[in-house]
Design a protein around this motif. Sequence first.
Motif, PDB file in Angstrom:
ATOM      1  N   LEU A  23       0.854  -1.184   0.000  1.00 30.56           N
ATOM      2  CA  LEU A  23       0.000   0.000   0.000  1.00 30.56           C
ATOM      3  C   LEU A  23       0.891   1.235   0.000  1.00 30.56           C
ATOM      4  N   LEU A  24       0.786   2.027  -1.066  1.00 28.25           N
ATOM      5  CA  LEU A  24       1.617   3.221  -1.218  1.00 28.25           C
ATOM      6  C   LEU A  24       0.762   4.474  -1.104  1.00 28.25           C
ATOM      7  N   THR A  25       1.336   5.495  -0.473  1.00 32.11           N
ATOM      8  CA  THR A  25       0.703   6.804  -0.406  1.00 32.11           C
ATOM      9  C   THR A  25       1.787   7.854  -0.527  1.00 32.11           C
ATOM     10  N   LEU A  26       1.391   9.074  -0.867  1.00 27.30           N
ATOM     11  CA  LEU A  26       2.342  10.177  -1.019  1.00 27.30           C
ATOM     12  C   LEU A  26       2.104  11.158   0.112  1.00 27.30           C
ATOM     13  N   ARG A  27       3.099  11.277   0.980  1.00 31.98           N
ATOM     14  CA  ARG A  27       2.981  12.140   2.152  1.00 31.98           C
ATOM     15  C   ARG A  27       4.170  13.091   2.184  1.00 31.98           C
ATOM     16  N   GLU A  28       3.856  14.397   2.206  1.00 27.19           N
ATOM     17  CA  GLU A  28       4.894  15.427   2.225  1.00 27.19           C
ATOM     18  C   GLU A  28       5.908  15.226   1.099  1.00 27.19           C
ATOM     19  N   GLY A  29       5.388  14.881  -0.075  1.00 29.46           N
ATOM     20  CA  GLY A  29       6.227  14.753  -1.251  1.00 29.46           C
ATOM     21  C   GLY A  29       7.051  13.494  -1.330  1.00 29.46           C
TER      22      GLY A  29
END
Length: 239
Positions: A23-29
């Motif tokens: 599971l991938l997410t984009l947090r603070e770039g």
Amino acid sequence: MVSETPSRSASHPAIVCTVDVVLLTLREGQLHILLVQRSLAPFAGAWALPGGFVHPLEDSDTAASAMRVLRQKAGLESPYLEQLASFSGIARDPRGWSISVVYCALVPWQELEQSLAARAESGAEPVRLQALEGLGRLPFDHDQIVDMALARVRSKSQYSSLPVHLCGPQFTLPQLQQTYEAILGEPINKVSFRRKMDELAVLEPVPGEMRSGAAHRPAQLYRLKPEFRRSLSLLARGL
């Protein structure tokens, strides 16, 4: 007549059959991955990919197994999900010969944050988000799985609408371009990027919705067309 049904004797031991989810997410770039702290052996106490056994009486297929795992361990109902690969062999799991069908899920950070907050109130097993940069060793063959998932996501981001699934329900084109750049690790020409987005044809403007910037004029907000919420659009040539 000799039965053709495989037995669970010593000559035909049961195979461990699981699903695992990157599971991938984009947090603070930065790209982050969801990890779950294992409560049972093997590797009790270790941080690992969310996964679980296939439930043959409950799951219609391994995609349904993966969605069930995400509901139970991340509180998510229907993120973008695609099958990555199958990993198998006698050495990957101390419990015996095993096969895992691995899926990759892309989730906007805001949605994941809300789901994890609600899940934390239920007293479920601990989870954490870990930046891929500096990710330590994981149990089983999860290091290999993560490496393959990251390579797949970066490759498909060159020629598809995949990164859109890391954005929230509404976003500006500059925000979408920043998402692509964060995944690919390099800047993209603005004119070329917008031309490719037109070719993909997956976005629609949100009528009457603009987002103001501190130093720029208001930007149009866009959203993903409904027909692409579970599928991708592909480019004839990459970015």
